[in-house]
Design a protein around this motif. Structure first.
Motif, short mmCIF file in Angstrom:
data_model
loop_
_atom_site.label_atom_id
_atom_site.label_comp_id
_atom_site.label_asym_id
_atom_site.label_seq_id
_atom_site.Cartn_x
_atom_site.Cartn_y
_atom_site.Cartn_z
N THR A 250 0.83 -1.20 0.00
CA THR A 250 0.00 0.00 0.00
C THR A 250 0.87 1.26 0.00
N LEU A 251 1.92 1.26 0.81
CA LEU A 251 2.81 2.42 0.88
C LEU A 251 3.51 2.65 -0.46
N PHE A 252 3.88 1.56 -1.11
CA PHE A 252 4.50 1.67 -2.44
C PHE A 252 3.56 2.34 -3.43
N LEU A 253 2.30 1.91 -3.44
CA LEU A 253 1.31 2.52 -4.35
C LEU A 253 1.00 3.96 -3.96
N LEU A 254 0.94 4.22 -2.64
CA LEU A 254 0.68 5.58 -2.18
C LEU A 254 1.76 6.53 -2.66
N GLU A 255 3.02 6.12 -2.52
CA GLU A 255 4.12 6.98 -2.98
C GLU A 255 4.09 7.14 -4.49
N THR A 256 3.66 6.09 -5.19
CA THR A 256 3.47 6.19 -6.64
C THR A 256 2.43 7.26 -6.97
N CYS A 257 1.33 7.25 -6.22
CA CYS A 257 0.26 8.23 -6.43
C CYS A 257 0.74 9.65 -6.15
N LEU A 258 1.62 9.81 -5.18
CA LEU A 258 2.15 11.14 -4.85
C LEU A 258 2.99 11.71 -5.98
N MET A 259 3.51 10.83 -6.82
CA MET A 259 4.36 11.28 -7.93
C MET A 259 3.61 11.41 -9.25
N LEU A 260 2.32 11.06 -9.25
CA LEU A 260 1.52 11.18 -10.46
C LEU A 260 1.01 12.61 -10.64
N PRO A 261 0.72 13.01 -11.89
CA PRO A 261 0.07 14.32 -12.12
C PRO A 261 -1.28 14.36 -11.41
N ARG A 262 -1.72 15.56 -11.04
CA ARG A 262 -2.96 15.67 -10.28
C ARG A 262 -4.17 15.95 -11.16
N ASN A 263 -4.07 15.62 -12.40
CA ASN A 263 -5.19 15.88 -13.32
C ASN A 263 -5.67 14.61 -14.01
N ILE A 264 -5.42 13.44 -13.42
CA ILE A 264 -5.90 12.19 -14.00
C ILE A 264 -7.31 11.95 -13.48
N LYS A 265 -8.26 12.58 -14.12
CA LYS A 265 -9.64 12.59 -13.63
C LYS A 265 -10.26 11.20 -13.62
N VAL A 266 -9.97 10.41 -14.64
CA VAL A 266 -10.54 9.06 -14.72
C VAL A 266 -10.16 8.24 -13.49
N LEU A 267 -8.90 8.29 -13.11
CA LEU A 267 -8.42 7.51 -11.97
C LEU A 267 -9.04 8.01 -10.67
N SER A 268 -9.12 9.31 -10.49
CA SER A 268 -9.71 9.85 -9.26
C SER A 268 -11.20 9.54 -9.16
N GLU A 269 -11.91 9.58 -10.30
CA GLU A 269 -13.34 9.27 -10.29
C GLU A 269 -13.59 7.79 -9.97
N ILE A 270 -12.74 6.93 -10.51
CA ILE A 270 -12.85 5.51 -10.18
C ILE A 270 -12.60 5.30 -8.69
N GLY A 271 -11.62 6.01 -8.16
CA GLY A 271 -11.34 5.92 -6.73
C GLY A 271 -12.51 6.34 -5.87
N LYS A 272 -13.18 7.41 -6.27
CA LYS A 272 -14.33 7.89 -5.51
C LYS A 272 -15.49 6.90 -5.54
N SER A 273 -15.58 6.13 -6.60
CA SER A 273 -16.69 5.17 -6.75
C SER A 273 -16.27 3.74 -6.40
N SER A 274 -15.13 3.59 -5.72
CA SER A 274 -14.56 2.26 -5.49
C SER A 274 -15.48 1.35 -4.69
N MET A 275 -16.23 1.89 -3.73
CA MET A 275 -17.10 1.05 -2.92
C MET A 275 -18.21 0.45 -3.78
N ASP A 276 -18.82 1.26 -4.64
CA ASP A 276 -19.89 0.75 -5.51
C ASP A 276 -19.35 -0.24 -6.52
#
Length: 332
Positions: A250-276
């Motif tokens: 998890t920490l490895f992926l978290l640090e990966t996310c910290l280095m990604l651009p902050r405009n990947i809307k598709v990925l953030s929207e999928i994250g917001k809907s992850s429970m559904d």
């Protein structure tokens, strides 16, 4: 770090996490039993569920607060758990593939039906941590010391219950024990996430170092041990190794996310809907199996990835068009 940036990074984390959940289930349901797929599935299972508990803990750590309102938490997690469990049971009855009494008992005891068990476990973990905080904050003033103590206590209990679960054959006795044991294990991960949230500035400041160290630790430990785990059924080759890979992966992926651009809307929207997405994609829901039928026409390695993407797209659209508007209307 401002609130918006924090949300984006954690949404990225959950977006990648739910992609891996669906990918892992695709591999299993497609019976992709070649060595490379078995190894990939083991890597995914070694941290994909801890990721969501740790993410929840990070949010609490950023807010500097583990206490929660039981009514609001039940409305968000427990009501969906029982509602979707009822839907699952109805679909199981139509398909006539499993024991309905067993499914009902699993639901009542909160051992749960995969993957709905996550909702019940997260609810119980939030309440457990909230009560722990209320009862210890007056005589253990350090937030860090409180969590370290709790992690150690839960580790002992989780290990003891693992032995108990392994030696009990009766589901009537075993299911409630699994439910309790999972809460102790999930508490370890959520508490770890809370500590990460408390130290968020350092996590961001030294992201390359954490990325390298956690990545090396995760891939070496899981690569060497090939630890087989299933948090739902509480079965592990090694529980301690699972905790290590759950945290480092998890920490490895978290640090990966910290280095990604902050405009990947598709990925953030999928994250917001992850429970559904988690609720909708898995059988007895027909979505993933339908995608598998379509994907098998390709007969190659690309098929598994395409099946996963198709299932993500369909479940995301159901979330966006139906579930999210209903949730907003009824304040769920």
């Amino acid at each position: 770090m401002n609130k918006k940036a924090r949300i984006i990074e954690l949404d990225y984390l959950k977006g990648i996490g739910i992609f891996l959940v669906v990918l892992g289930h695709t591999i299993l349901l497609q019976n992709a039993l070649s060595t490379k797929y078995v190894i990939l599935a083991r890597f995914i299972y070694s941290f994909h569920m801890p990721l969501f508990f740790i993410a929840s803990g990070i949010i609490s750590g950023l807010q500097r607060n583990l206490q929660c309102n039981i009514v609001k938490t039940a409305k968000k997690l427990l009501i969906p758990y029982f509602f979707w469990s009822f839907v699952y049971i109805i679909l199981f009855a139509i398909q006539n593939k499993v024991s309905l009494l067993e499914r009902v008992y699993a639901t009542i005891t909160c051992r749960g039906i995969a993957p709905l068990w996550f909702l019940a476990t997260l609810f119980a973990t939030k309440i457990f941590l909230s009560e722990y905080e209320k009862r210890t904050e007056n005589f253990i003033t350090s937030k860090v010391k409180r969590q370290i103590l709790l992690i150690l206590i839960c580790l002992v209990l989780a290990l003891a219950l693992k032995v108990l679960v392994k030696n009990i054959q009766s589901p009537i006795i075993c299911y409630p024990i699994i439910s309790v044991a999972r809460v102790f294990l999930a508490t370890i991960f959520k508490s770890m996430g809370y500590l990460i949230g408390l130290n968020w500035k350092r996590i961001c400041q030294y992201k390359k170092a954490f990325f390298t160290i956690s990545g090396l630790c995760f891939f070496i430990v899981q690569g060497i041990t090939q630890n087989t785990v299933n948090m739902h059924t509480y079965t592990f080759d090694s529980l301690v190794i699972f905790i290590i890979t759950g945290l480092t992966g998890t920490l490895f992926l978290l640090e990966t996310c910290l280095m990604l651009p902050r405009n990947i809307k598709v990925l953030s929207e999928i994250g917001k809907s992850s429970m559904d997405i988690m609720i909708l994609h898995y059988p007895p829901m027909p979505i993933l199996k339908g995608c598998i039928i379509v994907g098998t026409l390709l007969k190659n390695d690309v098929a598994i990835v395409l099946i996963t993407i198709m299932a993500l797209f369909i479940t995301f659209e159901i979330h966006k068009l139906f579930l999210e508007p209903i949730r907003k209307k009824y304040l769920l």
